[in-house]
Design an enzyme around this catalytic site. Structure first.
Site, PDB file in Angstrom:
ATOM      1  N   HIS A  18      -3.597  -5.631   1.258  1.00 25.67           N
ATOM      2  CA  HIS A  18      -2.947  -5.817   2.560  1.00 25.67           C
ATOM      3  C   HIS A  18      -2.924  -7.283   2.989  1.00 25.67           C
ATOM      4  O   HIS A  18      -3.780  -7.705   3.772  1.00 25.67           O
ATOM      5  CB  HIS A  18      -3.691  -5.004   3.623  1.00 25.67           C
ATOM      6  CG  HIS A  18      -3.476  -3.532   3.522  1.00 25.67           C
ATOM      7  ND1 HIS A  18      -2.390  -2.899   4.082  1.00 25.67           N
ATOM      8  CD2 HIS A  18      -4.195  -2.567   2.917  1.00 25.67           C
ATOM      9  CE1 HIS A  18      -2.461  -1.607   3.828  1.00 25.67           C
ATOM     10  NE2 HIS A  18      -3.542  -1.371   3.128  1.00 25.67           N
TER      11      HIS A  18
ATOM     12  N   CYS B 100       0.840  -1.203   0.000  1.00 20.54           N
ATOM     13  CA  CYS B 100       0.000   0.000   0.000  1.00 20.54           C
ATOM     14  C   CYS B 100       0.877   1.256   0.000  1.00 20.54           C
ATOM     15  O   CYS B 100       1.512   1.545  -0.993  1.00 20.54           O
ATOM     16  CB  CYS B 100      -0.979  -0.052   1.177  1.00 20.54           C
ATOM     17  SG  CYS B 100      -2.323   1.134   1.019  1.00 20.54           S
TER      18      CYS B 100
ATOM     19  N   GLU C 150      -0.945  -8.629   5.073  1.00 20.99           N
ATOM     20  CA  GLU C 150      -0.567  -8.760   6.497  1.00 20.99           C
ATOM     21  C   GLU C 150      -1.787  -8.795   7.420  1.00 20.99           C
ATOM     22  O   GLU C 150      -1.676  -9.189   8.570  1.00 20.99           O
ATOM     23  CB  GLU C 150       0.396  -7.636   6.891  1.00 20.99           C
ATOM     24  CG  GLU C 150      -0.216  -6.274   7.169  1.00 20.99           C
ATOM     25  CD  GLU C 150      -0.613  -5.505   5.921  1.00 20.99           C
ATOM     26  OE1 GLU C 150      -0.545  -6.067   4.810  1.00 20.99           O
ATOM     27  OE2 GLU C 150      -1.011  -4.329   6.070  1.00 20.99           O
TER      28      GLU C 150
END
Lengths: 100, 259
Positions: B229, B86, B231
Site C-alpha cells: 500500500h 491490493c 498510498e
C-alpha cells in the site's frame, strides 16, 4: 424447482493452503489415513423453470466466467439434479432477499 | 491539471487514502463510482484496496464485472495508466488485465506488516519516467533532463522501499511460461526482499508469493498491480514517504504530456 449443481476445484497444480490445513487437523484428530485434502466450491443454482439446452449452455458459460477463475480453477462438473424439488427452508430465501 | 481517478466499489477501504496520495503528488484526485459507465475524462485510474463485495466468491471476482470496469478495460487497452493496489490488483487479475492470480496466503493468516520491497528494472510506467513526445525541442530536452534525474534518483535511494501490506490473499501465482515471460519482458516490478535489499530464498515471501513477486505490470507497462500500500506512506505523518514515488512519477509524466 429444478436445480443445477456446479462444482469448482482449484487446478491440481495450484497449492491449496486451506486443504493442507484441513488435512493437518484431520491428522491431529487421529484420521491418519488421509494423504491429502483439496477444498473446492459447490454452487446450487435453483432455476425458475426446466432449463432448455441453451439455458444449460448459458450456465456453463457463466460458470467459466464468474463462478470459476480459469487461471486457477476448473469447473469439474455441471449437472442438473433429476426431479430436483428442494424443500424450501422456512424463511431462508425471503430473509436473504431482504438482507440485500 | 492532471486528473487521476480513484474507483470506489462497495467494500473499498482505501479510496480516500489514494485520493490524498494523488493530491500530494500535485494532481487532481477524481472520485469515480463503480456503477458509473465512464471515467469522467481522467488521465489515469487507480483501483484502491479494500474488500470489494466482501471478498465473496473470490477477491475481486464480482467487482470485476462492475459497469465501470468495462471503461477501465478499454482505457487500459488504449495504453492509458491503470494501477491496482491490493484488492485493486486482485480485480485486475480477475479481469485478465494482468496475468496470474492471487490466492490465500501460504501461512493462512491475514498479514499486517511493513515490509521491504526491491524495485526491479521494469517497463512499469507508474515508476519509470516516460519518454514524452513533444514538438518543442527545448521541452524535449527538459523532459530528457527530468527523466535522467529520476533514473538517477531511483538508482541511488529508491531501490529498496518499505511499504505496508495488509492482506489475506496476496500469494501471487502463475504458470511457468507466464513467469518466464514476466521476467524476460521486464514485467516484474516489485519483489519482497530482505531489509538490506538482498534477495529472499524462493518461497520465503511473507505470503508465499511465487518468485517473491509483490507487483507486476502488463507488457506495455501501463497496467500495474501490487499488493503493498504505497498510498498509506506518502507524507511524513506516517513516518515514511516511500510510497510517494508511486504517485509522483506518473503525475509528472502526465503533466509533461499536457505541456
Amino acid at each position: 424447482m429444478p436445480r443445477v449443481i456446479v462444482d469448482v476445484m482449484l487446478k491440481p497444480e495450484i497449492l491449496d493452503p486451506q486443504g493442507k490445513a484441513v488435512r493437518a487437523a484431520l491428522t491431529r484428530l487421529g484420521y491418519t489415513g488421509v494423504a491429502d485434502v483439496r477444498q473446492g466450491k459447490r454452487f446450487e443454482l435453483t432455476l425458475a423453470e426446466d432449463p432448455t439446452a441453451e439455458a444449460l449452455d448459458a450456465i456453463g458459460q457463466a460458470a467459466a466466467t464468474l463462478l470459476a477463475n480459469p487461471v486457477i480453477e476448473d469447473v469439474v462438473s455441471i449437472r442438473l439434479e433429476a426431479g430436483s424439488a428442494p424443500v424450501p427452508h422456512p424463511g431462508s430465501t425471503p430473509v436473504l432477499d431482504q438482507a440485500q | 491539471m492532471t486528473r487521476i481517478g480513484v474507483v470506489t466499489f462497495p467494500g473499498t477501504l482505501d479510496d480516500r487514502d489514494a485520493l490524498r496520495a494523488v493530491r500530494l503528488a500535485g494532481a487532481d484526485g477524481v472520485a469515480l463510482w463503480h456503477a458509473d459507465a465512464d471515467l469522467r475524462g481522467v488521465d489515469a485510474v487507480i483501483l484502491p484496496g479494500g474488500f470489494s463485495y466482501g471478498d465473496y466468491l473470490r477477491c475481486g471476482a464480482i467487482a470485476r464485472f462492475s459497469p465501470i470496469m468495462d471503461a477501465v478495460g478499454r482505457f487500459a487497452q488504449q495504453g492509458r495508466p491503470v494501477m491496482g493496489i491490493c484488492n485493486g490488483f486482485q480485480i485486475l487479475t480477475e479481469a485478465h488485465l494482468l496475468p496470474g492470480a492471487l490466492i490465500r496466503n501460504s501461512g493462512l493468516k491475514f498479514i499486517c506488516a511493513e515490509v521491504a520491497l526491491y524495485l526491479e528494472d521494469s517497463v512499469c510506467q507508474w515508476l519509470t519516467p516516460q519518454e514524452v513526445t513533444s514538438h518543442s525541442r527545448t521541452a524535449a530536452e527538459n523532459n530528457h533532463q527530468v527523466r535522467h534525474h529520476h533514473a538517477r534518483q531511483l538508482e541511488a535511494t529508491k531501490r529498496v522501499v518499505r511499504l505496508p501490506i495488509n492482506h489475506n490473499e496476496g500469494n501471487y501465482i502463475c504458470d511457468v511460461p507466464t513467469l518466464a515471460k514476466l521476467q524476460a519482458q521486464g514485467q516484474i516490478v516489485l519483489r519482497y526482499c530482505a531489509p538490506d535489499g538482498s534477495c529472499l530464498a524462493d518461497g520465503s515471501a511473507p505470503n508465499g508469493a511465487l518468485d517473491n513477486i509483490a507487483g507486476i505490470c502488463n507488457r506495455q507497462g501501463n497496467v500495474f498491480g501490487l499488493m503493498p500500500h504505497p498510498e498509506r506512506v506518502c507524507d511524513g505523518i506516517s513516518g515514511n514517504t516511500d510510497g510517494a514515488s508511486f504517485f509522483n512519477t506518473i503525475a509528472q509524466t502526465l503533466r509533461s504530456i499536457e505541456q
